[in-house]
Design a protein around this motif. Sequence first.
Motif, PDB file in Angstrom:
ATOM      1  N   ASN A  74       5.110 102.550  32.901  1.00 31.57           N
ATOM      2  CA  ASN A  74       3.743 102.333  33.347  1.00 31.57           C
ATOM      3  C   ASN A  74       3.778 102.050  34.852  1.00 31.57           C
ATOM      4  O   ASN A  74       4.098 100.941  35.277  1.00 31.57           O
ATOM      5  CB  ASN A  74       3.130 101.158  32.579  1.00 31.57           C
ATOM      6  N   PHE A  75       3.441 103.062  35.653  1.00 34.03           N
ATOM      7  CA  PHE A  75       3.542 102.925  37.106  1.00 34.03           C
ATOM      8  C   PHE A  75       2.517 101.956  37.671  1.00 34.03           C
ATOM      9  O   PHE A  75       2.744 101.340  38.719  1.00 34.03           O
ATOM     10  CB  PHE A  75       3.455 104.299  37.779  1.00 34.03           C
ATOM     11  N   SER A  76       1.413 101.773  36.981  1.00 35.27           N
ATOM     12  CA  SER A  76       0.436 100.776  37.399  1.00 35.27           C
ATOM     13  C   SER A  76       1.056  99.375  37.311  1.00 35.27           C
ATOM     14  O   SER A  76       0.863  98.544  38.197  1.00 35.27           O
ATOM     15  CB  SER A  76      -0.815 100.861  36.525  1.00 35.27           C
ATOM     16  N   ASP A  82       5.111  94.906  42.137  1.00 34.72           N
ATOM     17  CA  ASP A  82       5.472  94.984  43.554  1.00 34.72           C
ATOM     18  C   ASP A  82       4.552  94.106  44.396  1.00 34.72           C
ATOM     19  O   ASP A  82       4.997  93.407  45.297  1.00 34.72           O
ATOM     20  CB  ASP A  82       5.419  96.423  44.055  1.00 34.72           C
ATOM     21  N   LYS A  83       3.262  94.114  44.069  1.00 36.79           N
ATOM     22  CA  LYS A  83       2.293  93.299  44.821  1.00 36.79           C
ATOM     23  C   LYS A  83       2.549  91.813  44.603  1.00 36.79           C
ATOM     24  O   LYS A  83       2.555  91.036  45.558  1.00 36.79           O
ATOM     25  CB  LYS A  83       0.869  93.656  44.439  1.00 36.79           C
ATOM     26  N   ILE A  89       6.866  86.625  48.432  1.00 33.32           N
ATOM     27  CA  ILE A  89       7.791  86.619  49.568  1.00 33.32           C
ATOM     28  C   ILE A  89       7.034  86.349  50.870  1.00 33.32           C
ATOM     29  O   ILE A  89       7.496  85.585  51.719  1.00 33.32           O
ATOM     30  CB  ILE A  89       8.603  87.931  49.629  1.00 33.32           C
ATOM     31  N   ASN A  90       5.846  86.943  51.031  1.00 29.22           N
ATOM     32  CA  ASN A  90       5.042  86.677  52.229  1.00 29.22           C
ATOM     33  C   ASN A  90       4.584  85.222  52.290  1.00 29.22           C
ATOM     34  O   ASN A  90       4.566  84.612  53.364  1.00 29.22           O
ATOM     35  CB  ASN A  90       3.829  87.612  52.279  1.00 29.22           C
ATOM     36  N   GLU A  91       4.224  84.641  51.146  1.00 30.04           N
ATOM     37  CA  GLU A  91       3.840  83.228  51.082  1.00 30.04           C
ATOM     38  C   GLU A  91       5.007  82.344  51.529  1.00 30.04           C
ATOM     39  O   GLU A  91       4.836  81.416  52.321  1.00 30.04           O
ATOM     40  CB  GLU A  91       3.423  82.869  49.654  1.00 30.04           C
ATOM     41  N   LEU A  92       6.196  82.649  51.032  1.00 26.31           N
ATOM     42  CA  LEU A  92       7.375  81.878  51.413  1.00 26.31           C
ATOM     43  C   LEU A  92       7.721  82.077  52.889  1.00 26.31           C
ATOM     44  O   LEU A  92       8.121  81.134  53.569  1.00 26.31           O
ATOM     45  CB  LEU A  92       8.563  82.246  50.519  1.00 26.31           C
ATOM     46  N   ALA A  93       7.554  83.298  53.393  1.00 23.90           N
ATOM     47  CA  ALA A  93       7.812  83.568  54.815  1.00 23.90           C
ATOM     48  C   ALA A  93       6.872  82.744  55.694  1.00 23.90           C
ATOM     49  O   ALA A  93       7.292  82.225  56.737  1.00 23.90           O
ATOM     50  CB  ALA A  93       7.664  85.061  55.110  1.00 23.90           C
ATOM     51  N   ASP A  94       5.626  82.600  55.265  1.00 26.29           N
ATOM     52  CA  ASP A  94       4.676  81.776  56.014  1.00 26.29           C
ATOM     53  C   ASP A  94       5.100  80.306  56.040  1.00 26.29           C
ATOM     54  O   ASP A  94       4.710  79.558  56.929  1.00 26.29           O
ATOM     55  CB  ASP A  94       3.268  81.889  55.417  1.00 26.29           C
TER      56      ASP A  94
END
Length: 126
Positions: A74-76, A82-83, A89-94
């Motif tokens: 199921n690619f969805s 992925d999101k 990861i972006n939250e942790l980078a912040d």
Amino acid sequence: MKKLIILASFVILAFTQQSFSQAPVVPKYEYMQVTTIESLVAGGMGRSRMISTDPNGKLQELPLENFFSLGGINFSNVRNNDKVITDKINELADQGWEVAQVSTGATDDSGKGIFITRYLMRRPKK
């Protein structure tokens, strides 16, 4: 002239000695482990999760979608996972964390396995 050469030699020696006498500064880090477990069980019967453990041992568990549904991959669900992973990861980078190492692994491809990814995060100690 001889005095000038001797004086210059002492100045050069003093600078050289000072630069060699200073030990290099080695940064100290704290670490966090983030693990994603994505099910390869056909029909969506598996369990997929993202688990993070902070330096104090506090656990956070986020649900992820299974890779397979009744119709196959199921690619969805892959896009949704992925999101979720990228957002975390972006939250942790912040918060000052950086990805130090990534390790992956998978069980056999019989349709009954898992795909696991471990993200070792680090940031300088305060």
